[in-house]
Design an enzyme around this catalytic site. Structure first.
Site, PDB file in Angstrom:
ATOM      1  N   GLN A 197       4.056  10.408  59.993  1.00 15.70           N
ATOM      2  CA  GLN A 197       5.122   9.465  59.668  1.00 15.70           C
ATOM      3  C   GLN A 197       5.935   9.116  60.910  1.00 15.70           C
ATOM      4  O   GLN A 197       6.515   9.998  61.542  1.00 15.70           O
ATOM      5  CB  GLN A 197       6.041  10.083  58.607  1.00 15.70           C
ATOM      6  CG  GLN A 197       7.249   9.246  58.229  1.00 15.70           C
ATOM      7  CD  GLN A 197       8.208  10.023  57.342  1.00 15.70           C
ATOM      8  OE1 GLN A 197       8.320  11.237  57.455  1.00 15.70           O
ATOM      9  NE2 GLN A 197       8.883   9.327  56.453  1.00 15.70           N
ATOM     10  N   GLY A 198       5.987   7.839  61.262  1.00  9.65           N
ATOM     11  CA  GLY A 198       6.757   7.381  62.417  1.00  9.65           C
ATOM     12  C   GLY A 198       8.066   6.747  61.988  1.00  9.65           C
ATOM     13  O   GLY A 198       8.157   5.522  61.890  1.00  9.65           O
ATOM     14  N   GLU A 224       9.194  11.193  49.805  1.00  7.73           N
ATOM     15  CA  GLU A 224       9.253  12.266  50.796  1.00  7.73           C
ATOM     16  C   GLU A 224      10.238  13.340  50.348  1.00  7.73           C
ATOM     17  O   GLU A 224       9.965  14.542  50.456  1.00  7.73           O
ATOM     18  CB  GLU A 224       9.686  11.714  52.152  1.00  7.73           C
ATOM     19  CG  GLU A 224       9.792  12.793  53.221  1.00  7.73           C
ATOM     20  CD  GLU A 224      10.353  12.295  54.541  1.00  7.73           C
ATOM     21  OE1 GLU A 224      10.262  13.032  55.532  1.00  7.73           O
ATOM     22  OE2 GLU A 224      10.897  11.175  54.581  1.00  7.73           O
TER      23      GLU A 224
END
Length: 394
Positions: A131-132, A248
């Site tokens: 995840q960026g 998330e």
């Protein structure tokens, strides 16, 4: 009278009994016991067999549509599958940010081509994602991100840096927030996918105090990303980002549930302290603390089940993931505090000839990041105060 769900439960139990390898019914003791899949997996005994068996039925993602590699199960059937796996102490066959975060976002915002391209590979454990999101100057204030994506016709040219990118050095692909309009803040962010093997992508692990480093700095130097790999409209990536963050936080909250296979807290306390003449843990103070923790954990488990049912029915409050994330991380930190207390001097070891020496201390130190990652506890409490309790702002 036997119902369809009763039949499903019986058949599921029989299938799990026949197909879950013995190694996959043991407690998870270290990160190596967790299967992340990907192009270059490091399978432990039984992991690939278990993952492939579950993926063949779509049960790595049981509630996803069959067309995208899922099992097509109803919420009730999915719950039964989870219950039977827990009763048999079956490990999760596949851990994946693709399953817990990107998949739900693609199901909601992706094109049909993107779903068919990426979701089956996620379900089969063929691609490992990272995840960026966070940047050196954009953590809790994520919308301040500066990683740029310049329009170059049929593709973007991405430049910038991400930080705290979990397992970036092991991931195959990244889902990434980039700025495509510098005149706006939230309305100016796009959500793109690209291969970590693309020219111009590099990673650098961040060494933590625990000696364990799941996090990385990630750098982009003129990385070409086809526009076909943008999810949702240009400059509308914040919508995708917020939706994904909810999933998330739901994933992180799951740490509060602990492992379905065994109870390392109780097992460790008994092994170190022993039992009294009545068969109880010999230390009464620790016994009371563990009992209190177990009550909180059971309450959280029931709340989690209710939340998941509401989520699947489309009735969950948008701020519930923040509530779950906060309490789940607090529970996980409490669990490891108690494991350190139960372990005595052995738990303080860092390096020795003892098998798995230092694991307790390193895991305990790692939990300190739980209240930061995925949105700090302070941010989650503010969301709960405003969105659920409807308290006035300062």
């Amino acid at each position: 009278m036997t119902t369809g769900l009763d039949t499903f439960r019986t058949e599921t139990r029989a299938w799990l009994e026949a197909n879950c390898p013995p190694e996959m019914r043991e407690p998870v003791r270290s990160d190596k016991d967790t299967n992340w899949g990907g192009r270059n997996p490091d399978f432990q005994p039984g992991q690939k067999q278990w993952m492939d068996a579950m993926a063949s039925r779509g049960w790595t993602v049981p509630d996803w549509p069959k067309a995208y590699g899922g099992g097509g199960l109803s919420p009730a059937e999915t719950k039964i599958l989870r219950e039977e796996m827990a009763a048999m102490t079956c490990r999760n066959p596949l851990n994946s940010f693709g399953i817990s975060m990107l998949g739900p976002a693609l199901l909601k915002y992706g094109t049909e081509e993107q779903k068919l391209e990426h979701l089956p590979k996620i379900a089969r454990g063929e691609i490992r994602w990272c995840q960026g999101y966070s940047e050196p100057n954009a953590g809790s204030d994520l919308a301040s991100l500066a990683t740029s994506a310049e329009d170059a016709g049929d593709h973007y040219v991405v430049n910038g840096q991400k930080v705290w990118t979990s397992y970036a050095d092991k991931a195959d692909w990244i889902f990434c927030l980039v700025r495509t309009d510098k005149t706006s803040k939230q309305v100016g962010i796009s959500f793109v996918l690209f291969d970590m093997a693309s020219p111009g992508v590099s990673t650098k692990p961040i060494l933590l105090i625990s000696g364990y480093s799941p996090f990385c700095e990630t750098f982009f130097d003129n990385v070409k990303v086809p526009k076909s790999q943008r999810v949702h409209d240009e400059n509308k990536g914040w919508d995708v980002a917020k939706y994904l963050l909810g999933h998330e936080r739901e994933m992180i909250s799951g740490m509060g549930l602990g492992s379905v296979s065994g109870n390392p807290l109780v097992e460790g306390a008994i092994a170190t302290i022993g039992l009294d003449h009545e068969g109880r843990l010999a230390d009464p103070l620790l016994r009371a603390a563990i009992a209190q923790f177990e009550v909180r954990s059971k309450a959280f488990t029931m709340m989690s089940e209710r939340f998941i049912d509401e989520l699947k029915a489309g009735k969950a409050h948008p701020a519930q993931p923040s509530m779950m994330k906060y309490y789940g991380t607090e529970l996980n930190k409490s669990r490891h505090e108690l494991m350190m207390a139960a372990g005595g001097s052995d738990a303080l070891e860092w390096e020795s000839e003892r098998s798995n020496a230092g694991a307790e201390a390193r895991a305990w130190l790692r939990t300190k990041a739980n209240s930061i990652e995925g949105g700090t506890s302070e941010v989650q409490l503010n969301i709960v105060a405003k969105r659920i309790l409807e308290l006035p702002g300062a």
